[in-house]
Design an enzyme around this catalytic site. Structure first.
Site, PDB file in Angstrom:
ATOM      1  N   HIS A 123      43.558  32.882   0.073  1.00  0.00           N
ATOM      2  CA  HIS A 123      43.659  32.077  -1.143  1.00  0.00           C
ATOM      3  C   HIS A 123      44.189  30.672  -0.901  1.00  0.00           C
ATOM      4  CE1 HIS A 123      43.705  36.307  -2.468  1.00  0.00           C
ATOM      5  NE2 HIS A 123      42.857  35.834  -3.356  1.00  0.00           N
ATOM      6  N   GLY A 124      44.439  30.308   0.346  1.00  0.00           N
ATOM      7  CA  GLY A 124      44.813  28.946   0.684  1.00  0.00           C
ATOM      8  C   GLY A 124      46.282  28.589   0.596  1.00  0.00           C
TER       9      GLY A 124
END
Length: 178
Positions: free
Chosen positions: A140-141
């Protein structure tokens, strides 16, 4: 007739005692498995015990992963540059404000010990990646710095620090800390 009557009670007493003894052993044999199954199994007991990790083989800049209580943990041997950079970061700049000194043991700032699960959805972040050179969660970064503090992404919390203590200069104990 009295001689026969006198010998029968002795035999009868023995039969009563023998039957009672066999019944007691039978009840014990039936109850033991029921009581024993309530105890935790060996893997559960072993999963909660503290573990000791030798640090001598971990080179500066290296990150190792271990498991404790079924959860992954990162141990990072930070370089002097990483330590200086993280100590210079102001907590007010962070999403989850916490100083570097609150995340490491005083006098042993080169060692960072954190749970290796992204605080967003529990993914395992990749080490030495991302804009801050700490960890990057490819799912999800989310990005963390070299102190395990969240700097960017959907994660809102820092990587948690497990309970640990130094046994000596080259060994730490994760788990029960005296």
């Amino acid at each position: 007739m009295t001689s026969i009557a006198a010998s029968d009670p002795n035999r009868r007493d023995f039969l009563y005692l023998a039957t009672g003894g066999v019944a007691a052993v039978g009840v014990g044999a039936a109850v033991w498995p029921l009581v024993d199954q309530m105890n935790p199994d060996r893997s559960t007991i072993a999963a909660g015990v503290p573990i000791e990790i030798g640090l001598a083989a971990i080179a500066p800049g290296q990150i190792i992963s271990i498991f404790w209580r079924g959860k992954p943990i990162f141990i990072r041997h930070r370089t002097p540059d990483e330590i200086a950079k993280e100590q210079a970061t102001k907590p007010s700049e962070l999403m989850d404000p916490q100083s570097d000194a609150d995340r490491v043991k005083a006098g042993r700032e080169q060692w960072l010990v954190v749970f290796a699960s992204c605080t967003h959805l529990g993914c395992i972040p990749l080490g030495k990646q991302g804009e801050w050179g700490g960890w990057f969660c490819p799912c999800h970064g989310s990005q963390y710095d070299a102190s395990g503090r969240v700097r960017h992404g959907p994660a809102q919390l820092n990587l948690p620090v497990p309970p640990y203590a130094f046994v000596n200069d080259t060994t730490i104990r994760i788990g029960e800390v005296a």
